[in-house]
Design a protein around this motif. Structure first.
Motif, PDB file in Angstrom:
ATOM      1  N   ARG A   1     111.658  43.828  44.009  1.00  9.68           N
ATOM      2  CA  ARG A   1     112.696  42.818  44.235  1.00  9.68           C
ATOM      3  C   ARG A   1     113.762  43.409  45.139  1.00  9.68           C
ATOM      4  O   ARG A   1     114.189  44.557  44.949  1.00  9.68           O
ATOM      5  CB  ARG A   1     113.316  42.378  42.909  1.00  9.68           C
TER       6      ARG A   1
ATOM      7  N   LEU B   1     113.346  33.713  40.186  1.00  2.00           N
ATOM      8  CA  LEU B   1     113.737  35.058  40.597  1.00  2.00           C
ATOM      9  C   LEU B   1     114.516  35.074  41.908  1.00  2.00           C
ATOM     10  O   LEU B   1     115.050  36.117  42.297  1.00  2.00           O
ATOM     11  CB  LEU B   1     112.508  35.957  40.700  1.00  2.00           C
TER      12      LEU B   1
ATOM     13  N   PHE C   1     105.539  45.222  41.018  1.00  2.00           N
ATOM     14  CA  PHE C   1     106.498  44.217  41.467  1.00  2.00           C
ATOM     15  C   PHE C   1     107.657  44.902  42.172  1.00  2.00           C
ATOM     16  O   PHE C   1     108.040  46.024  41.833  1.00  2.00           O
ATOM     17  CB  PHE C   1     107.017  43.421  40.266  1.00  2.00           C
TER      18      PHE C   1
ATOM     19  N   ASN D   1     112.154  38.041  45.342  1.00  2.00           N
ATOM     20  CA  ASN D   1     111.077  39.017  45.253  1.00  2.00           C
ATOM     21  C   ASN D   1     110.711  39.520  46.648  1.00  2.00           C
ATOM     22  O   ASN D   1     111.078  38.930  47.659  1.00  2.00           O
ATOM     23  CB  ASN D   1     109.857  38.444  44.517  1.00  2.00           C
TER      24      ASN D   1
END
Length: 238
Positions: free
Chosen positions: A193, A124, A191, A214
């Motif tokens: 980002r 990521l 989550f 992230n």
């Protein structure tokens, strides 16, 4: 190489005058000083309110009070003649662009993108480059940059379940070509980002470079990833 830069000290509230490329989502609230507002839309569903609340709390945790000031958003030293240490250069002579990426990153296939590199251990944390055909010759031909950027982060980059927040935006001109780089956060219920995106137009193509990580790693690696975002250049194809 001639370089000029314009850092915006404020970002006006998005007007969404640009045609949407995807289903619309709730626009991020921006104050007169470019600071994202932690506001909850009373017309949202309970799930949407929960996402918005998480977004507010996480932004305060990661970024402190408000967005980063424009003074902390300088142009990186990538415009010097020599490549910075610990970076490699990717050059695509066929498609007319180049950018830097960290030396320990590895190339990988990212669906729908022309090139991409990722951290060897964290997928990521990556950079990817895509482009689409256009008859425009400059990013300002698309519309006012605040509207263009708001449309991108709310309707193109974010999913319906995510809350998008614009943190900063910077325009610059390199050798007569205009670029716009902006920093944003996409927050889901579990989550988040953060990323930089740089857009430019040339060779009949609308280029977009996105580099991010992230939320947990953003504070540590933000400056490193800013170098990548600033390094993106478009050149005339031979």
């Amino acid at each position: 190489m001639a370089v000029s830069s314009l850092s915006l000290s404020f970002i006006s509230k998005p007007k969404f005058g640009v045609q949407s490329w995807a289903s619309q989502s709730e626009p991020a609230a921006i104050s007169a000083h470019g600071i994202p507002k932690c506001s909850i839309n009373t017309s949202s569903t309970d799930e949407q309110k929960s996402v918005q609340s998480v977004s507010c709390k996480r932004r305060e945790l990661v970024f402190g009070l408000g967005a980063l000031s424009v003074n902390s958003f300088p142009i990186s030293p990538v415009f010097a003649e020599e490549k910075p240490d610990n970076y490699e250069v990717f050059v695509d002579k066929v498609d007319g662009y180049s950018y830097y990426y960290p030396s320990d990153w590895r190339e990988f296939d990212f669906r729908g993108h022309d090139s991409a590199f990722k951290d060897s251990h964290l997928q990521l944390q990556n950079v990817r480059l895509s482009f689409i055909p256009t008859n425009k010759t400059d990013i300002h031909d698309i519309g006012p940059m605040d509207e263009v950027v708001a449309n991108l982060i709310n309707n193109v980059y974010s999913a319906p379940t995510q809350v998008a927040d614009l943190l900063n935006m910077q325009e610059r001109n390199i050798d007569g070509r205009n670029y716009c780089t902006f920093e944003y956060v996409l927050t889901s219920p579990n989550f988040a980002r953060a990323a930089f995106a740089t857009i430019a137009i040339g060779n009949g193509r609308y280029y977009t470079l996105i580099v991010g990580a992230n939320e947990r790693r953003w504070r540590k690696y933000r400056n490193q990833l800013k170098v990548v975002a600033d390094s993106f250049k478009v050149f005339d194809m031979i």
